[in-house]
Design a protein around this motif. Structure first.
Motif, PDB file in Angstrom:
ATOM      1  N   LEU A  79     -15.134  10.104  -7.774  1.00 11.34           N
ATOM      2  CA  LEU A  79     -15.469   8.963  -6.922  1.00 11.34           C
ATOM      3  C   LEU A  79     -16.686   8.227  -7.470  1.00 11.34           C
ATOM      4  O   LEU A  79     -16.714   6.993  -7.514  1.00 11.34           O
ATOM      5  N   GLY A  80     -17.687   8.997  -7.899  1.00  6.99           N
ATOM      6  CA  GLY A  80     -18.879   8.379  -8.481  1.00  6.99           C
ATOM      7  C   GLY A  80     -18.543   7.584  -9.721  1.00  6.99           C
ATOM      8  O   GLY A  80     -19.088   6.496  -9.945  1.00  6.99           O
ATOM      9  N   GLY A  81     -17.622   8.111 -10.533  1.00 11.98           N
ATOM     10  CA  GLY A  81     -17.194   7.391 -11.726  1.00 11.98           C
ATOM     11  C   GLY A  81     -16.505   6.084 -11.385  1.00 11.98           C
ATOM     12  O   GLY A  81     -16.728   5.059 -12.024  1.00 11.98           O
ATOM     13  N   LEU A  82     -15.655   6.129 -10.341  1.00 10.29           N
ATOM     14  CA  LEU A  82     -14.970   4.908  -9.911  1.00 10.29           C
ATOM     15  C   LEU A  82     -15.967   3.864  -9.411  1.00 10.29           C
ATOM     16  O   LEU A  82     -15.832   2.669  -9.713  1.00 10.29           O
ATOM     17  N   LEU A  83     -16.956   4.319  -8.658  1.00  9.85           N
ATOM     18  CA  LEU A  83     -17.932   3.386  -8.089  1.00  9.85           C
ATOM     19  C   LEU A  83     -18.845   2.783  -9.151  1.00  9.85           C
ATOM     20  O   LEU A  83     -19.568   1.835  -8.875  1.00  9.85           O
ATOM     21  N   ARG A  84     -18.807   3.350 -10.362  1.00 11.62           N
ATOM     22  CA  ARG A  84     -19.567   2.777 -11.478  1.00 11.62           C
ATOM     23  C   ARG A  84     -18.677   2.072 -12.487  1.00 11.62           C
ATOM     24  O   ARG A  84     -19.167   1.553 -13.487  1.00 11.62           O
ATOM     25  N   SER A  85     -17.365   2.057 -12.230  1.00 10.58           N
ATOM     26  CA  SER A  85     -16.412   1.434 -13.154  1.00 10.58           C
ATOM     27  C   SER A  85     -16.288  -0.055 -12.864  1.00 10.58           C
ATOM     28  O   SER A  85     -15.907  -0.456 -11.764  1.00 10.58           O
ATOM     29  N   ARG A  86     -16.605  -0.887 -13.838  1.00 13.07           N
ATOM     30  CA  ARG A  86     -16.539  -2.339 -13.649  1.00 13.07           C
ATOM     31  C   ARG A  86     -15.131  -2.787 -13.308  1.00 13.07           C
ATOM     32  O   ARG A  86     -14.933  -3.619 -12.417  1.00 13.07           O
ATOM     33  N   ASN A  87     -14.136  -2.251 -13.992  1.00 12.20           N
ATOM     34  CA  ASN A  87     -12.759  -2.650 -13.722  1.00 12.20           C
ATOM     35  C   ASN A  87     -12.370  -2.321 -12.284  1.00 12.20           C
ATOM     36  O   ASN A  87     -11.740  -3.140 -11.594  1.00 12.20           O
ATOM     37  N   PHE A  88     -12.739  -1.129 -11.819  1.00  6.05           N
ATOM     38  CA  PHE A  88     -12.424  -0.743 -10.442  1.00  6.05           C
ATOM     39  C   PHE A  88     -13.134  -1.654  -9.445  1.00  6.05           C
ATOM     40  O   PHE A  88     -12.534  -2.108  -8.459  1.00  6.05           O
ATOM     41  N   ILE A  89     -14.405  -1.932  -9.683  1.00  9.95           N
ATOM     42  CA  ILE A  89     -15.186  -2.758  -8.763  1.00  9.95           C
ATOM     43  C   ILE A  89     -14.597  -4.165  -8.661  1.00  9.95           C
ATOM     44  O   ILE A  89     -14.420  -4.705  -7.560  1.00  9.95           O
ATOM     45  N   PHE A  90     -14.246  -4.765  -9.793  1.00  7.54           N
ATOM     46  CA  PHE A  90     -13.715  -6.130  -9.783  1.00  7.54           C
ATOM     47  C   PHE A  90     -12.318  -6.177  -9.157  1.00  7.54           C
ATOM     48  O   PHE A  90     -11.996  -7.091  -8.395  1.00  7.54           O
ATOM     49  N   LEU A  91     -11.480  -5.200  -9.488  1.00  5.38           N
ATOM     50  CA  LEU A  91     -10.136  -5.167  -8.892  1.00  5.38           C
ATOM     51  C   LEU A  91     -10.217  -4.901  -7.387  1.00  5.38           C
ATOM     52  O   LEU A  91      -9.422  -5.443  -6.616  1.00  5.38           O
ATOM     53  N   LEU A  92     -11.173  -4.072  -6.974  1.00  7.64           N
ATOM     54  CA  LEU A  92     -11.359  -3.809  -5.553  1.00  7.64           C
ATOM     55  C   LEU A  92     -11.745  -5.082  -4.810  1.00  7.64           C
ATOM     56  O   LEU A  92     -11.276  -5.333  -3.689  1.00  7.64           O
ATOM     57  N   SER A  93     -12.577  -5.910  -5.429  1.00  7.93           N
ATOM     58  CA  SER A  93     -12.975  -7.169  -4.783  1.00  7.93           C
ATOM     59  C   SER A  93     -11.770  -8.082  -4.596  1.00  7.93           C
ATOM     60  O   SER A  93     -11.647  -8.754  -3.558  1.00  7.93           O
ATOM     61  N   LEU A  94     -10.869  -8.101  -5.572  1.00  6.32           N
ATOM     62  CA  LEU A  94      -9.652  -8.920  -5.467  1.00  6.32           C
ATOM     63  C   LEU A  94      -8.732  -8.379  -4.378  1.00  6.32           C
ATOM     64  O   LEU A  94      -8.229  -9.132  -3.524  1.00  6.32           O
ATOM     65  N   PHE A  95      -8.523  -7.054  -4.380  1.00  4.62           N
ATOM     66  CA  PHE A  95      -7.639  -6.432  -3.391  1.00  4.62           C
ATOM     67  C   PHE A  95      -8.160  -6.629  -1.970  1.00  4.62           C
ATOM     68  O   PHE A  95      -7.416  -7.037  -1.066  1.00  4.62           O
ATOM     69  N   LEU A  96      -9.430  -6.352  -1.746  1.00  2.00           N
ATOM     70  CA  LEU A  96      -9.996  -6.481  -0.404  1.00  2.00           C
ATOM     71  C   LEU A  96     -10.050  -7.946   0.042  1.00  2.00           C
ATOM     72  O   LEU A  96      -9.880  -8.249   1.227  1.00  2.00           O
ATOM     73  N   GLY A  97     -10.288  -8.847  -0.907  1.00  3.95           N
ATOM     74  CA  GLY A  97     -10.301 -10.259  -0.565  1.00  3.95           C
ATOM     75  C   GLY A  97      -8.957 -10.734  -0.039  1.00  3.95           C
ATOM     76  O   GLY A  97      -8.892 -11.577   0.860  1.00  3.95           O
ATOM     77  N   LEU A  98      -7.867 -10.162  -0.572  1.00  2.64           N
ATOM     78  CA  LEU A  98      -6.526 -10.521  -0.118  1.00  2.64           C
ATOM     79  C   LEU A  98      -6.106  -9.721   1.114  1.00  2.64           C
ATOM     80  O   LEU A  98      -5.449 -10.249   2.009  1.00  2.64           O
ATOM     81  N   ALA A  99      -6.481  -8.434   1.159  1.00  2.00           N
ATOM     82  CA  ALA A  99      -6.008  -7.559   2.235  1.00  2.00           C
ATOM     83  C   ALA A  99      -6.905  -7.577   3.471  1.00  2.00           C
ATOM     84  O   ALA A  99      -6.423  -7.404   4.593  1.00  2.00           O
ATOM     85  N   ALA A 100      -8.202  -7.771   3.290  1.00  7.66           N
ATOM     86  CA  ALA A 100      -9.138  -7.737   4.422  1.00  7.66           C
ATOM     87  C   ALA A 100     -10.150  -8.871   4.290  1.00  7.66           C
ATOM     88  O   ALA A 100     -11.338  -8.645   4.037  1.00  7.66           O
TER      89      ALA A 100
END
Length: 306
Positions: free
Chosen positions: A4-25
């Motif tokens: 989980l810590g690795g994901l929270l420091r992963s740029r790709n995960f962070i940017f994709l999460l922003s796209l997903f949450l922007g569309l879903a929530a």
């Protein structure tokens, strides 16, 4: 917890999460919109910490980067946007929005993005400042020439220049003077990535309905904006390699030549024209995240400009 810590420091995960949450929530974007400027200011401050103060001691060394910023954002990018738009866009509101994008200066995020992508962020900083100063003259010419009206707010541009470039630069000098930059250095990348999460999530969330309502009707403007990022970026890289420009300068030139201040453009569109005129900015921000991830992927694999 390690994963989980690795994901929270992963740029790709962070940017994709922003796209997903922007569309879903998207509802949270109405609250995070007030955090956009502080988040972008933080990213600028962290990026500026690695810029030497010696950069500003020679006015002569500032001229060519400043001129490069004006050339890339107006001679190159603005002409590509207007040229492709004239061929592909027939809707008046979309054309108005595209002209506004062409007229505004580059994205302030060019500087921290240059830092993230191992570009010359000192060059990007001076070039961005030069483009904002140039915009005081160029924006009225484009707006009157193509739309028949002047939408320039010089104080608005100066405010952006002071709040998101000059102030972060001053704060970064203060952090260096107090040696706080040493403590922040290990966290710099992650803090910058999460700062952009706030900005990207907010932009996507606020424009979600516009993006999903009539996707088929947005294909022409999507083609223009995709070409002005991905294809133009490749062309700039190729020409830069032919001219034997250094890799870090090519990265900065690519960002300057493909990214505009879509937030400023959207504000102008909604305030002076219509909500429909802001649709191109929404489409542009939708492309922004995959574009930066694509550049990051290419950086990790050695760029290969030639």
């Amino acid at each position: 917890m390690t994963k989980l810590g690795g994901l929270l420091r992963s740029r790709n995960f962070i940017f994709l999460l922003s796209l997903f949450l922007g569309l879903a929530a998207p509802d949270g974007a109405h609250w995070t919109r007030y955090l956009m400027l502080p988040a972008l200011g933080l990213a600028m401050t962290l990026s500026a910490m690695t810029i030497s103060v010696d950069l500003f001691r020679s006015p002569r060394s500032l001229f060519f980067p400043a001129l490069g910023g004006i050339l890339m954002t107006y001679v190159v990018l603005a002409n590509v946007l207007i040229g492709l738009g004239a061929v592909l866009i027939s809707d008046e509101a979309l054309w108005t929005g595209l002209v506004i994008i062409a007229a505004v200066p580059p994205a302030v995020a060019v500087v921290p993005f240059a830092d993230l992508l191992d570009g010359n962020h000192a060059y990007a900083l001076i070039a961005t400042m030069g483009a904002y100063l140039g915009a005081l003259v160029i924006m009225p010419l484009i707006s009157v020439g193509l739309l028949g009206t002047q939408f320039l707010d010089p104080w608005g541009l100066i405010s952006v220049l002071l709040e998101l470039i000059v102030l972060p630069l001053f704060v970064s000098r203060l952090l260096i003077h107090r040696s706080w930059h040493v403590r922040l250095a290990p966290l710099q990348g992650t803090m910058t990535d999460w700062s952009f999460f706030v900005v990207m999530y907010t932009i996507v969330g606020l424009n979600r309905d516009l993006l999903l309502e009539k996707p088929a009707s947005l294909l022409p403007i999507a083609l223009v904006l995709f070409s002005s990022m991905f294809l133009l970026g490749l062309l700039i890289e190729w020409i830069g390699s032919l001219l034997h420009i250094s890799r870090d300068n090519i990265v900065s030139l690519v960002l300057l030549g493909t990214l505009k201040n879509y937030g400023l453009a959207a504000g102008i569109a909604v305030t002076l024209f219509s909500v429909e005129a802001s649709v191109p900015m929404a489409v542009a921000t939708f492309f922004l995240i995959p574009y930066i991830l694509w550049l990051d992927f290419r950086k990790r694999h050695g760029w290969h400009f030639a």
